[in-house]
Design a protein around this motif. Structure first.
Motif, mmCIF file in Angstrom:
data_model
loop_
_atom_site.group_PDB
_atom_site.id
_atom_site.type_symbol
_atom_site.label_atom_id
_atom_site.label_comp_id
_atom_site.label_asym_id
_atom_site.label_seq_id
_atom_site.Cartn_x
_atom_site.Cartn_y
_atom_site.Cartn_z
ATOM 1 N N VAL A 116 16.087 21.851 -18.954
ATOM 2 C CA VAL A 116 15.778 22.127 -17.552
ATOM 3 C C VAL A 116 17.083 22.465 -16.840
ATOM 4 N N GLU A 117 17.052 23.480 -15.990
ATOM 5 C CA GLU A 117 18.234 23.814 -15.197
ATOM 6 C C GLU A 117 17.941 23.586 -13.726
ATOM 7 N N LYS A 118 19.010 23.364 -12.985
ATOM 8 C CA LYS A 118 18.878 23.133 -11.550
ATOM 9 C C LYS A 118 18.070 24.237 -10.865
ATOM 10 N N SER A 119 18.309 25.494 -11.274
ATOM 11 C CA SER A 119 17.634 26.619 -10.608
ATOM 12 C C SER A 119 16.120 26.528 -10.755
ATOM 13 N N MET A 120 15.657 25.930 -11.869
ATOM 14 C CA MET A 120 14.211 25.804 -12.068
ATOM 15 C C MET A 120 13.620 24.818 -11.058
ATOM 16 N N MET A 121 14.396 23.806 -10.683
ATOM 17 C CA MET A 121 13.940 22.828 -9.711
ATOM 18 C C MET A 121 13.796 23.465 -8.336
ATOM 19 N N ARG A 122 14.740 24.356 -8.018
ATOM 20 C CA ARG A 122 14.710 24.995 -6.698
ATOM 21 C C ARG A 122 13.406 25.741 -6.462
ATOM 22 N N ASP A 123 12.930 26.409 -7.518
ATOM 23 C CA ASP A 123 11.755 27.267 -7.352
ATOM 24 C C ASP A 123 10.488 26.497 -7.035
ATOM 25 N N ILE A 124 10.422 25.237 -7.487
ATOM 26 C CA ILE A 124 9.153 24.513 -7.320
ATOM 27 C C ILE A 124 9.138 23.633 -6.075
ATOM 28 N N GLN A 125 10.280 23.484 -5.407
ATOM 29 C CA GLN A 125 10.315 22.551 -4.285
ATOM 30 C C GLN A 125 9.895 23.191 -2.963
ATOM 31 N N ARG A 126 9.865 22.357 -1.892
ATOM 32 C CA ARG A 126 9.405 22.770 -0.572
ATOM 33 C C ARG A 126 7.914 23.146 -0.605
ATOM 34 N N LYS A 127 7.201 22.603 -1.608
ATOM 35 C CA LYS A 127 5.751 22.811 -1.717
ATOM 36 C C LYS A 127 5.078 21.448 -1.858
ATOM 37 N N ASP A 128 3.759 21.425 -1.892
ATOM 38 C CA ASP A 128 3.031 20.153 -1.997
ATOM 39 C C ASP A 128 3.198 19.509 -3.361
ATOM 40 N N VAL A 184 26.782 10.556 8.505
ATOM 41 C CA VAL A 184 27.722 11.334 9.320
ATOM 42 C C VAL A 184 27.230 12.681 9.831
ATOM 43 N N LEU A 185 26.000 13.049 9.598
ATOM 44 C CA LEU A 185 25.529 14.325 10.132
ATOM 45 C C LEU A 185 25.676 14.368 11.651
ATOM 46 N N ASP A 186 25.907 15.558 12.219
ATOM 47 C CA ASP A 186 25.951 15.630 13.678
ATOM 48 C C ASP A 186 24.523 15.733 14.230
ATOM 49 N N THR A 187 24.400 15.638 15.545
ATOM 50 C CA THR A 187 23.068 15.547 16.152
ATOM 51 C C THR A 187 22.191 16.749 15.811
ATOM 52 N N GLU A 188 22.769 17.939 15.863
ATOM 53 C CA GLU A 188 21.951 19.121 15.550
ATOM 54 C C GLU A 188 21.462 19.109 14.100
ATOM 55 N N ALA A 189 22.361 18.755 13.177
ATOM 56 C CA ALA A 189 21.974 18.701 11.764
ATOM 57 C C ALA A 189 20.879 17.664 11.549
ATOM 58 N N ARG A 190 20.965 16.550 12.280
ATOM 59 C CA ARG A 190 19.940 15.514 12.152
ATOM 60 C C ARG A 190 18.582 16.024 12.611
ATOM 61 N N ILE A 191 18.576 16.720 13.743
ATOM 62 C CA ILE A 191 17.305 17.246 14.260
ATOM 63 C C ILE A 191 16.707 18.258 13.281
ATOM 64 N N LEU A 192 17.546 19.125 12.749
ATOM 65 C CA LEU A 192 17.053 20.125 11.799
ATOM 66 C C LEU A 192 16.535 19.479 10.513
ATOM 67 N N LYS A 193 17.167 18.392 10.093
ATOM 68 C CA LYS A 193 16.720 17.704 8.880
ATOM 69 C C LYS A 193 15.372 17.018 9.127
ATOM 70 N N ILE A 194 15.204 16.437 10.305
ATOM 71 C CA ILE A 194 13.921 15.838 10.680
ATOM 72 C C ILE A 194 12.818 16.895 10.615
ATOM 73 N N GLU A 247 12.936 19.877 8.952
ATOM 74 C CA GLU A 247 12.804 20.411 7.591
ATOM 75 C C GLU A 247 11.954 19.494 6.714
ATOM 76 N N LEU A 248 12.157 18.172 6.857
ATOM 77 C CA LEU A 248 11.480 17.232 5.959
ATOM 78 C C LEU A 248 10.229 16.606 6.569
ATOM 79 N N ARG A 249 9.925 16.970 7.829
ATOM 80 C CA ARG A 249 8.736 16.439 8.511
ATOM 81 C C ARG A 249 8.740 14.911 8.563
ATOM 82 N N ALA A 250 9.844 14.348 9.017
ATOM 83 C CA ALA A 250 9.941 12.894 9.139
ATOM 84 C C ALA A 250 8.945 12.390 10.174
#
Lengths: 449, 449
Positions: free
Chosen positions: B72-84, A175-185, A187-190
């Motif tokens: 493990v807490e959720k906050s600890m997961m946040r710190d390590i993500q969005r990386k390789d 259910v994401l809207d079009t803008e959210a979909r583009i941003l998710k693509i 963000e996650l490098r699809a």
């Protein structure tokens, strides 16, 4: 035949995808007999149909006998449904409790048809999609974004399951809207995506206009699988999509009642392969019913899903028009090619001013002209006894300066490709209806004769 | 132990669901050691965590050693993500290409946490849901409607796959709007449904007010599985849902980072079972950290998913509060019961006016009073140095005549159940915000101390 180790890198099922045609046909015949017997013995609908034609399953002995079997049309399915076993009625070939999936047709051509599938059928759907996604280069290293409504229409459902089966990382875009979909693509490098041509172009538009994102530069989508509309087989529409996304765009054809029966491969041969491992497909002359084996002649596709068991699809009159291609595909698959994909509909190529008109031909023209927007609408009416065609288009704001030259090109191309004259209406940019899924661009308001 | 043939009719996995607790704990210990070793050897995040605590996997020898392992807490997961390996970072225990599913947490408590799953993990998700759906009476004869957005939140995704696995007929309710969903349920005579309590009540409201459909009489939904909010474990909210739909309503608890770890069974014992076959769960005193084994004492749930491999969940501090039940469940499962389900959150039960306040307690009161609408809002602010609580409610139009008596009941019940006084604001019916998914009814505007 290629070395099987190399072939494994290219084909989902190296053995069947390179089987000589006569062996494929032998396989199809064997499976055809099996599904015919299955339906005859289990469904009152099928037994009645075949009894009325004086046909028994054992009458089918050689491949040529297939044409003796009566065809089924969508309208016949409508009449038997909404009855016991509720809601599928007499065509159901398994106990109701074996059904695990409910889907229905979109109803754009009338009352929706319900489609039950067992779990075996559902695995078969994924398998058919796995052939096509693999042929389009999907691998376990891909991260696939699916901007799709996940509702009662089958659309990309089997694509979702097939991508999982191949081992891709799947991101469901529900259910994401079009803008959210583009941003998710972003963000996650699809790396890949599945959508209707209309939505592929619409997303690119939204990305540029609303988010300042250029999909071809700022996003990492490098392959797109289309379905639901002919766009990806229409060269000018395909080109627009490929340029907007910096991605390869591939066509896929299928239908709720049939399955995913055809696909374009990475060789982009200007046509689609029929999946001859899972479907028996014949082209039939619309007037005479004669089977067409030669290239260059248009016929109607009559198709059997060889392994679908809950509500079998045997000799289904798809109303889709196609032609065999002249050359085999450079990809090495022996699955036959339809040139230009599905090139029209037997029930939508209507005579206008005495000339056969296909909306796809108009789309080909509109999308081929630089400066025109993606949206258009065709309305056919009667003026007295004469047919009248109006074509509504949009000119891009940045192309307003070339308005006259654009309109001249449009008129010339339309005359050339469709042999018809049009009243052309230029509408303000962004004023024609936008569609999220299937576009409804052709309106025949002449009423029935 | 029951006869296994009978048991097969009741339990998804008759063997483990009736295993004596000491055998379950032995199984859990064995699996716990395996997943700990797995994570230690494959994830830099886990190895760092355990090395810093001076802990080696082989230090865990008996069940009591489990508490030696750092939480493990959720906050600890946040710190390590969005990386390789992008975007999961150091906790990932498999090659990136083995990931087939992307999901993320809702972000209601901060930056979303990404959750990768392999196909094995995804099968495990379905298996966990299959235990719970089967325990709630789902069988292959059921037609299950799932009114759910099918996007990046895991929510009912595993429920969808599990219903297929059990053999139910699944109708995905994707992007349809609420009215279309209700009409589809009616058209197809669906027998079961999965939704958040907020949406279960909202659908009933829409059915009555907009379509003139009474779900309890005009629809055939006879069981509803809830998730996402505590409602189905709050007796008054459960009663409202059951009366509105003429259906049994069952709770389920789970989390993106953990899995589907708890469920109510058809015995409706006033609590939820922990799935002790797939999870090792301990209750820990919030102040002292002491493990609680006895009933009637509130503790925080610390939980390990014993078979989840891509991004393991080992000794996860769920912040959920619960109590062991006093009696075993009449259903015969040996999986232990939490009395009243999850009864609060360690991070949302806040002190207001020096008293512990749980939004669930307020919901219990509001939904227990006839004449009040389903929606409400709690806003906590500071007036000078003092906390001030405003409770916004709606009175149903048909109950306006009893306004004073309703407000008196409300004040009395609130005082009784929460030990607090409130400014009560009556808002016009239908004016408070409606939520499709998780409701956000509690606002603490006091700022941090």
């Amino acid at each position: 035949m290629k070395n099987l180790n190399d072939a494994k890198q290219i084909y989902w099922n190296p053995l069947v995808e390179t089987l000589p045609l006569e062996k494929l046909k032998a396989l199809q015949l064997k499976k055809f007999k099996r599904i015919l017997k299955w339906a005859y013995e289990r469904s009152r609908f099928h037994r009645r149909l075949y009894d009325e034609a004086g046909l028994k399953p054992e009458d089918i002995k050689v491949y040529e006998d297939v044409t003796k079997v009566p065809k089924v049309e969508k309208s016949m399915m409508r009449d038997i449904q909404r009855k016991d076993p509720f809601p599928y009625g007499d065509a159901l070939c398994v106990p109701l409790e074996e059904v695990t999936e409910f889907r229905q047709t979109s109803g754009t051509t009338g009352t929706p048809v319900y489609q039950p599938d067992t779990w075996q059928d559902w695995e078969w759907w994924s398998e058919a999609w796995a052939y096509l996604l693999y042929a389009q280069g999907y691998r376990k290293t891909d991260r696939v974004f699916i901007p799709f409504g996940y509702n009662i229409f089958v659309a990309f459902w089997a694509g979702h399951y097939a991508a999982e089966k191949i081992g891709c990382e799947v991101i469901p875009g529900g259910v994401l809207d079009t803008e959210a979909r583009i941003l998710k693509i972003q963000e996650l490098r699809a790396t890949a995506m599945m959508a209707t041509p209309t939505y592929v172009l619409g997303m690119a538009d939204t990305a540029k206009k609303k988010l300042g994102i250029d999909p071809s530069k700022d996003l990492t989508i490098r392959k797109i699988t289309c379905a639901g509309e002919p766009g990806a087989s229409i060269p000018s529409t395909k080109k627009r999509m490929e340029e907007a996304w910096g991605a390869k765009v591939y066509d896929h054809v299928g239908a709720t009642e049939i399955g995913a029966w055809g696909f374009e491969c990475t060789a982009q041969p200007g046509g689609i392969h029929i999946n001859e491992a899972l479907f028996l497909t014949q082209l039939e002359d619309v007037e005479t019913g004669e089977i067409i084996e030669e290239p260059g002649r248009t016929g109607k596709i009559v198709i059997t899903a060889l392994d679908r068991i809950a509500q079998p699809c045997i000799r289904f009159d798809s109303k889709d028009l196609a032609q065999w291609a002249e050359e085999p595909c450079p990809c090495g698959r022996t699955f036959r090619l339809l040139k230009g994909g599905v090139i029209g509909r037997a029930d939508d190529i209507t005579k206008v001013k005495g000339v056969l008109l296909s909306p796809s031909a108009i789309e080909e023209v509109v999308h081929g002209i630089k400066g025109l927007g993606n949206e258009f609408e065709v309305i056919v009416t009667k003026k007295g006894d004469l047919d009248d065609i109006t074509l509504k288009i949009e000119i891009l704001p940045e192309a307003e300066g070339n308005r006259e030259s654009i309109l001249t090109q449009l008129r010339d191309q339309l005359r050339l490709k469709t042999n018809l004259g049009y009243n052309i209406e230029v509408h303000p940019y962004n004023s024609l209806p936008r569609y999220e899924v299937k576009a409804k661009r052709f309106k025949d308001l002449r009423g029935k004769p």
